[in-house]
Design an enzyme around this catalytic site. Sequence first.
Site, PDB file in Angstrom:
ATOM      1  N   PHE A 111       0.817  -1.230   0.000  1.00  0.00           N
ATOM      2  CA  PHE A 111       0.000   0.000   0.000  1.00  0.00           C
ATOM      3  C   PHE A 111       0.846   1.272   0.000  1.00  0.00           C
ATOM      4  CE2 PHE A 111       0.156   2.248   4.029  1.00  0.00           C
ATOM      5  CZ  PHE A 111       0.748   1.341   4.898  1.00  0.00           C
ATOM      6  N   LYS A 112       2.103   1.161   0.414  1.00  0.00           N
ATOM      7  CA  LYS A 112       2.914   2.376   0.547  1.00  0.00           C
ATOM      8  C   LYS A 112       3.180   3.058  -0.800  1.00  0.00           C
ATOM      9  CE  LYS A 112       4.748   0.978   4.977  1.00  0.00           C
ATOM     10  NZ  LYS A 112       4.430  -0.463   5.192  1.00  0.00           N
TER      11      LYS A 112
END
Length: 468
Positions: A111-112
């Site tokens: 998700f980063k």
Amino acid sequence: MRYISTRGEAPVLGFEQVLLAGLARDGGLYVPEAWPRLSAEEIRGLRGLPYAELVTRIAAAFVEGEIEESVLRALVAEAYEGFEHAAVAPLKQLGPALWLMELFHGPTLAFKDYPLQVVGRLFDRVLTARGGHVTIVGATSGDTGSAAIEGCRGRASIDVFILHPEGRVSEVQRRQMTTVQEPNVHNLAIAGSFDDCQDMVKALFKDQAFRDEASLSAVNSINWARIMVQVAYYFHAALALGAPERPVAFSVPTGNFGNVFAGYVAMQMGLPIAKLIVGSNRNDILTRFFESGAMTIETVEPSLSPSMDIQVSSNFERLLFELLGRDGAAVSRTLEGFRDSGRFSLEPALLQEALKVFQAHRCSDEESLAEVARAHRETGEVIEPHSAIGLAAARAAQESLEVPVVALATAHPAKFPDAVERAIGRRPALPARAADLYEREERVTRLPNELAAVRAHIRERLRVPGAA
Ligand SMILES: *Cc1c(COP(=O)(O)O)cnc(C)c1O
């Protein structure tokens, strides 16, 4: 928009300065002076927007007066162009009121990428306009590092140094960092834990002379810009499920408390969120805190969800600031005590306040594998252990909540193939864009768990603005 430090003693800054600074000079974290608030009507107006446009609209409220919306729009559109799903953050239904939001369609499969593809471009834009250069230093438990490197690789205005705990990140995670060959990318393998790496990064930021000499900056979740960009996917999911008319809950596998804090920000902006569920693995300092009101450090133990193998969650400071009535001096006192004794506790009334918003759930390795297996058996979806903790926590919370729960899938299953294979007897394949990862050449420097060695290493490689 003006930003203040959670410790109350750093200068009040605008967005661009907060972006470049990362950590505040008093050791605190920057937060907006006031939360921008959207009416139900305004929230309704965000329905159906393409993902990049939604990010632009949300971020615009936080960069107001500094970056023009049209500039922001172009930058954000470019950031998400390479993502491999047309919805960018697709929602999948796994049960009658249970949803999974997939946040792993970016370049490094976690998700980063969602914040860092934008943040890398924001840095480059601001620095290029000013003719400046920064040295980004970050600690990673696995996924931040590769996402930061992908967000910054090849950008002339940035050098990026990433510390990772040697032997404690998965092979895919390590290779995603060490196989990047651009000369502005520096990987440091530290003989220590993630918390050791994070402590060293914090100490480097506290060293004012070094900080100025190197123009240090950060892109881990202490950087406000990252949280700001993450707020958008909470809106995205809630709008799809009926916001602002229908509240939803989110379940978030949590390490540094950055991702779930973005959910808290969405709430402060007016998004009806019934609950934020904090999932932890055996490194359960946050779960113990929400059970007891006491934050007590224990040693970090490796788990099957290494990106959550954290004891001190740096972003918790932003919540603490809110719980303590935005009293920077009180935050300072509490955290200094915590640093010295490894413990602090909140008054019961404040814990009750926190529990109106948050609840927490701990999940062992065995439980996370059982959840990977269950999701596969019941729905055919292949998930990995971090996402499984979010899902298990969502299921546990569903018993007491009467709203749809969205669990955040924070990594692609191919990022943690060994654990997934243990659970379902099959190895998930890397997506095409990463398929040759095991053939690429690695580049990494091993260093002892010593601040002086790390500082010296970075200092020798500093590029002064304007130098070749
Ligand atoms: C970073 C990470 C987390 C933890 O996110 P925080 O913002 O640190 O709470 C969870 N899962 C995965 C896969 C991650 O990479």
